[in-house]
Scaffold this motif. Sequence first.
Motif, PDB file in Angstrom:
ATOM      1  N   SER A   1      -8.129 -29.902 -36.549  1.00  0.00           N
ATOM      2  CA  SER A   1      -8.975 -30.683 -35.375  1.00  0.00           C
ATOM      3  C   SER A   1     -10.062 -30.191 -34.758  1.00  0.00           C
ATOM      4  O   SER A   1     -11.145 -30.705 -34.225  1.00  0.00           O
ATOM      5  CB  SER A   1      -7.858 -31.104 -34.322  1.00  0.00           C
ATOM      6  N   GLY A   2     -10.389 -28.606 -34.948  1.00  0.00           N
ATOM      7  CA  GLY A   2     -11.184 -27.824 -34.328  1.00  0.00           C
ATOM      8  C   GLY A   2     -12.016 -27.550 -35.300  1.00  0.00           C
ATOM      9  O   GLY A   2     -13.239 -26.813 -34.911  1.00  0.00           O
ATOM     10  N   LEU A   3     -12.023 -28.059 -36.566  1.00  0.00           N
ATOM     11  CA  LEU A   3     -12.861 -27.276 -37.567  1.00  0.00           C
ATOM     12  C   LEU A   3     -13.773 -28.318 -38.123  1.00  0.00           C
ATOM     13  O   LEU A   3     -13.301 -29.321 -38.449  1.00  0.00           O
ATOM     14  CB  LEU A   3     -11.913 -26.866 -38.514  1.00  0.00           C
ATOM     15  N   LEU A   4     -14.970 -28.324 -38.270  1.00  0.00           N
ATOM     16  CA  LEU A   4     -16.138 -28.976 -38.692  1.00  0.00           C
ATOM     17  C   LEU A   4     -17.133 -28.152 -39.567  1.00  0.00           C
ATOM     18  O   LEU A   4     -17.537 -27.200 -39.088  1.00  0.00           O
ATOM     19  CB  LEU A   4     -16.864 -29.662 -37.631  1.00  0.00           C
ATOM     20  N   ALA A   5     -17.591 -28.858 -40.504  1.00  0.00           N
ATOM     21  CA  ALA A   5     -18.615 -28.582 -41.309  1.00  0.00           C
ATOM     22  C   ALA A   5     -19.905 -28.200 -40.438  1.00  0.00           C
ATOM     23  O   ALA A   5     -20.001 -29.115 -39.693  1.00  0.00           O
ATOM     24  CB  ALA A   5     -18.696 -29.116 -42.662  1.00  0.00           C
TER      25      ALA A   5
ATOM     26  N   ILE B   1     -13.222 -20.217 -29.778  1.00  0.00           N
ATOM     27  CA  ILE B   1     -12.397 -21.529 -29.267  1.00  0.00           C
ATOM     28  C   ILE B   1     -13.320 -22.375 -28.413  1.00  0.00           C
ATOM     29  O   ILE B   1     -13.041 -23.737 -28.671  1.00  0.00           O
ATOM     30  CB  ILE B   1     -11.272 -20.842 -28.388  1.00  0.00           C
ATOM     31  N   GLU B   2     -14.350 -21.821 -27.978  1.00  0.00           N
ATOM     32  CA  GLU B   2     -15.211 -22.920 -27.325  1.00  0.00           C
ATOM     33  C   GLU B   2     -15.761 -23.876 -28.173  1.00  0.00           C
ATOM     34  O   GLU B   2     -15.895 -24.890 -28.038  1.00  0.00           O
ATOM     35  CB  GLU B   2     -16.329 -22.099 -26.817  1.00  0.00           C
ATOM     36  N   ARG B   3     -16.324 -23.369 -29.516  1.00  0.00           N
ATOM     37  CA  ARG B   3     -16.775 -24.075 -30.443  1.00  0.00           C
ATOM     38  C   ARG B   3     -15.624 -25.074 -30.975  1.00  0.00           C
ATOM     39  O   ARG B   3     -15.830 -26.254 -31.068  1.00  0.00           O
ATOM     40  CB  ARG B   3     -17.353 -23.417 -31.720  1.00  0.00           C
ATOM     41  N   GLN B   4     -14.396 -24.629 -31.201  1.00  0.00           N
ATOM     42  CA  GLN B   4     -13.499 -25.598 -31.547  1.00  0.00           C
ATOM     43  C   GLN B   4     -12.943 -26.766 -30.679  1.00  0.00           C
ATOM     44  O   GLN B   4     -12.929 -27.761 -31.201  1.00  0.00           O
ATOM     45  CB  GLN B   4     -12.100 -24.827 -31.901  1.00  0.00           C
ATOM     46  N   ARG B   5     -13.208 -26.205 -29.481  1.00  0.00           N
ATOM     47  CA  ARG B   5     -13.011 -27.517 -28.263  1.00  0.00           C
ATOM     48  C   ARG B   5     -14.110 -28.553 -28.446  1.00  0.00           C
ATOM     49  O   ARG B   5     -13.866 -29.747 -28.364  1.00  0.00           O
ATOM     50  CB  ARG B   5     -13.056 -26.586 -26.846  1.00  0.00           C
ATOM     51  N   ASP B   6     -15.439 -28.008 -28.637  1.00  0.00           N
ATOM     52  CA  ASP B   6     -16.512 -28.938 -28.617  1.00  0.00           C
ATOM     53  C   ASP B   6     -16.458 -29.740 -29.826  1.00  0.00           C
ATOM     54  O   ASP B   6     -16.676 -30.826 -29.779  1.00  0.00           O
ATOM     55  CB  ASP B   6     -17.866 -27.945 -28.763  1.00  0.00           C
ATOM     56  N   ASN B   7     -15.873 -29.254 -30.998  1.00  0.00           N
ATOM     57  CA  ASN B   7     -15.860 -29.973 -32.171  1.00  0.00           C
ATOM     58  C   ASN B   7     -14.868 -31.201 -32.012  1.00  0.00           C
ATOM     59  O   ASN B   7     -14.828 -32.462 -32.500  1.00  0.00           O
ATOM     60  CB  ASN B   7     -15.218 -29.202 -33.400  1.00  0.00           C
TER      61      ASN B   7
END
Lengths: 196, 765
Positions: free
Chosen positions: B112-116, B519-525
């Motif tokens: 859920s937090g992972l985006l290309a 984690i900041e990036r995963q939350r934003d994703n």
Amino acid sequence: MRLIRLVAALACVLLATTGRAEPLAGTELLRGQFVQERHLKAFAKPVISEGRFVLAPGRGLIWIVQSPFPIVTAVTPAGLLQKAGGAEALRLPASRVPGMSRLYQMLDGALSGNMVDVEGAFVVARDGDHLRLVPRQAGTPGAPFESVTIVLGQFVESVTIDKGNGDFDRIRFSDQRPCSEELDPDESALLQSASQ
Amino acid sequence: MRRLLAGLWLLVMVAAAVHVAGRFVEGLPFQTDLMALLPVEDRDPVVARAKEAMADAVSRRVVVLVGHPERTVARQAASELRASLESAGTLAAAGSELDPARLGAVYFPHRSGLLADADRRTLQENRGEAIVNRTLSQVFGFVGLADSRLLEHDPFLLFPEFLKGLPGTGGKAFLDEGLLTIVDGGLFWIVVSGQLAGEPFALQFQDRFEKAWGAAVSRIRIGAPDLSLLRMGAIFHARAGASEALSEASTIAACSLAGIVLLMLLAFRSAMPLVLSVVAVTAGLLTALATCLLAFGKPHVSVLLFGAGLIGVTVDYSLHYFTQVFTSRSAPLERLRHVFPGITLGVGTTLLGYGALAVAPYPGLRQVAVFSGVGVLSAYLTVLLWFPLLDRARPSRLPTGWDRLAALLRRVWIEDSGRGLRAAAAVAAVVVVGTGYFRLTTDDDVRRQQALSPHLVKEQAEVLRLTGVDASGQFFLVEGDAEQQMLVREEALATRLAPLVATGAIAGWQSPASFVPSIERQRDNRRLVEERLERPQLAALCERLGMASPAPRDLGGFLQLRQVREAGVLTVLDAMIVDSAPGGGAHVVLLAGMSDPDAIRQAARGVEGVRFIDPTADVNALLRQYREQAVWLMAASAFLMALLLALRHGLRHGARIMVPPVVSIIVAPAVLALLGIPFTFFVAMALVLVLSIGVDYAIFCAETSGREPFTVAAVTLASLTTLLSFGLLALSEVAAVHAFGAAMVVGIAIAFASAPLAARRDPTP
């Protein structure tokens, strides 16, 4: 994983030509219509797409989904290009997918009536107008499906690709006609673009 | 009294021997890291550790490309090669890094937090429909991966895109049924790469590797004789380098030793001078080594190499002493008294010269200074204290040849009849210096100083071309107080680097954050997917696909570095995490296919906690500093030597004694330049030696008016031994050693030929 579908799709095109008594002559094109049913376990009904295809021996294949959603795919010995809604959705140069050039060898062979490469990769069993192909290397990552069943008429009538996990594809062909005309400019341009 | 002092000296010598032997028993007590030579204040422990880790990973890395026109043949051979190298215990078993299924299993619960990166950009631009179109084309199109199980959990097929977007091994290789493959020029190249299971510079491991390699290659060649193999890795160079260096070193050592022994036996026709000279030289080396071990703990190995050159200096005092056997003086003390002023002054000037080196803030120069200073002093003390007691050499007649040589040199340098020749020599020197300095180039590139086998270099270039990976050794160091902070910084760096991929300045990069976002990036994703994809598009997509709306997303936990590392699916991460202490740490960002390092360095400017590290450039800068320092210190020591000589000989004569050594160190670089040898740190170090040896020759001549044939004999023998021990170095294949040797030969030859110029001019014509 993309390769799986690619191999499957190419295999049916390859087989679409093997049902003929006479191999296609070098200048001939094969045009036709198709209906593809994709049976996915998660879906209540099969996903159905319809469209037409053009096969130009030695140059490539154009697979045009017209319904429900326009998707154009061009496959050449040098690569694959898929466009969805007019935008490029996928591009695979053959140099990065060696499996593709191997399939092309098979295709080229089959078109000229040479089944050695096909039989090297598949166990071929014929029962009346049914042809069943099972990959020799089952279970390896390159083997995309458990089996392919082809129903032959004058040309290939239908192809069923069983993926073994409950999902399967069935493609029915219709209105197939060999013709000696040239590819139209759009089609040529598409094959050109897929080769880059 | 004399006996007491000699006895004490013996005690010192025994103590030194015991100390040295003890240290050697513990293992070789030398530092081999070039960085240890950096001035202390320039050393940053984190940078040092990162460089060490990188250098270790790089030096253990082996890349072999197995090429064949037939895909199956290439694959078969490559698999066999890997299997035999692994089973021989030379290559660490391959990580499961190339197993997409295992990698997927570790990542899937956290999707859920992972985006290309591309999908993230698309959503940031609020073009969610592009992702919907892609999904539709996957399901309906000719090519697609519409797996029903996947669609249920990931209806926009974002997870396969993320996996596909993970930075690969860099470069042009792609995964073909589990093997990294490159298709080029009609050949299938299979990449066999991994980490060595041993230390590439350990001779024992090199042997084991060579055996395993040879056996594996001949086995795979049986089935496919036309197989192509390309090798890259320090082990191959180390192997070629070690065998070359060993054979070269032993040849050079044996030749110069044999030459020196023969020379001394011929000159003195007695073994005594040879034996005692060896005693003096050994005493010098022993105390020098013991002092260095005591003072520096782990001296640098290059000190030892330079120290071997010290033999050329220390043997001079013995030679000068023993040419006294050609006089009527038969009592050892009388012989000593006669040479005492010369050798004492020689030691004094040499110590002054090294003293100047010792004050420089460079550990390397200081170690060289201490080693050489102590060595020279104890060789001198050995002559002084032991020779009178041990010398049993009978007086003998000087062969007539020396008379003639002495007469010739006297005529050229001292007598009025030589004025024309002297003028000609001066003009020649000026011309050489003028043209030579005009062409003089400096070279501080350490890569050109190493001995690399040319065909391995060619293979390596081909491997780099085919794989597109980078071997420059440059990297970014990311520091932070906590892991998450470092990951955030790496993401900031990534936004600076991304545009450079488009311009071609860099092919790609790998950072821990490119495998595990912060984690900041995963939350934003998660937010982007929810706001811009699920809410506006999901219902419509399901309807178009005829799929039941999936249950609300199971968000899962955030992915953490620890989870990926513990699963052991990405061994590449281990090389990138240098330091992961709770209070702070350091990560390395690996760069691939760099064509414009300056643009990359520039791009990262201002990203907090990020530094661009270029180990090769650092070594080169170090060599440049050392080269420049050596030149200035040489000037300073020449000045101090002149002062000391002026005290004894007066200003005019003192200055004239300095002429031969100074002319040598000025003319030698010009001659080398004319021979096409650039001025490097190694040339500068040779000139330091030329100065201290050359001044000895001049002093010996000055102290004995240069008229005595035995002085000429002493200086000639001294130069011949020095030329023998260094001249052979000039034949070395290693650029650094070759330049060092050539500079010694040229410098010593000039110092020898011009030494009689220093002799006192008698008032009588």
